[in-house]
Design an enzyme around this catalytic site. Structure first.
Site: not given
Length: 236
Positions: A153, A178, A183, A202, A204
């Site tokens: 999320a 993820d 990030e 990230h 997903g």
């Protein structure tokens, strides 16, 4: 935009299926130690096949707890029920019990209740003042023994320091994330020293199909707005 009469649109469901598949795949991968086995095999650490210390667990018949009951969680619920016959619990203070049942969840009134019942837990809520550090501190004491946590999320919903401690101390069997506070996750993160932790950058919703759906929905919505027709995903 609203003040100037500019229509704003989004595509909230275009990548939901891709993220849901990421969550389900992570449940399986972490339950069977895929990441740890791969890393150790590459280092030549195995002297035998099927090492006892890396014995996995089936996903079938287990309990799944989904934090948030939106588009992604609903798809995860359907996949886990259909493929693995799991029981699916849901926590979402904005969804009433009857509506939760329609969406395929057994509603938990408290997050602690969901954690105590679930073998697999997935975070699928937006980042807001109410969800920052939603899973942190003593909340980790409520996880079922041997539980696996997945977060696809947003970072900051799960406290990373507390997550590291829970994985290190065995409060969680494993986790796959993820998303992170920073990030991509910095290479000096303590989480990356743990072999019961899987990190991805990230990805997903980063599939060919999701990107295609997003592009097509944007084009269709823009055309509908320009032609004065109803359009999906209207924010303003």
């Amino acid at each position: 935009a609203k003040r100037n009469g500019v229509r704003v649109l989004n595509t909230p469901t275009s990548n939901a299926n891709s993220v849901a598949e990421y969550v389900v795949g992570s449940f399986i991968a972490m339950s069977r130690h895929f990441y740890e086995c791969n890393a150790k095999l590459r280092r030549g650490e195995f002297k035998r096949i099927a090492p006892p210390d890396l014995q996995g667990n089936d996903v079938s018949g287990k309990a799944v707890g989904l934090i948030g009951m939106g588009n992604i969680s609903q798809r995860v619920a359907r996949m886990m029920k259909a493929a693995f016959g799991t029981t699916v619990y849901g926590y979402d203070p904005f969804v009433e019990k009857e509506e939760a049942e329609k969406r395929g969840f057994i509603k938990c009134e408290k997050l602690e209740e969901l954690l105590e019942a679930s073998d697999f837990v997935s975070v699928s809520v937006p980042l807001s003042k109410g969800t920052i550090n939603l899973v942190s501190g003593e909340m980790f004491d409520h996880f079922k023994k041997g539980a696996i946590l997945v977060n696809a999320a947003r970072g900051k919903i799960v406290n990373e320091e507390n997550l590291y401690a829970a994985l290190k101390d065995g409060k969680l069997k494993a986790a796959a994330f993820d998303v992170f506070e920073v990030e991509p996750l910095p290479k000096d993160s303590k989480l990356l020293t743990l072999e019961n932790f899987s990190a991805t950058p990230h990805i997903g919703g980063n599939t060919e199909e999701a990107l295609y759906r997003t592009g097509m929905e944007v084009v269709e919505n823009v055309i509908n707005v320009l032609e004065g027709k109803p359009a999906a995903g209207i924010v303003v």
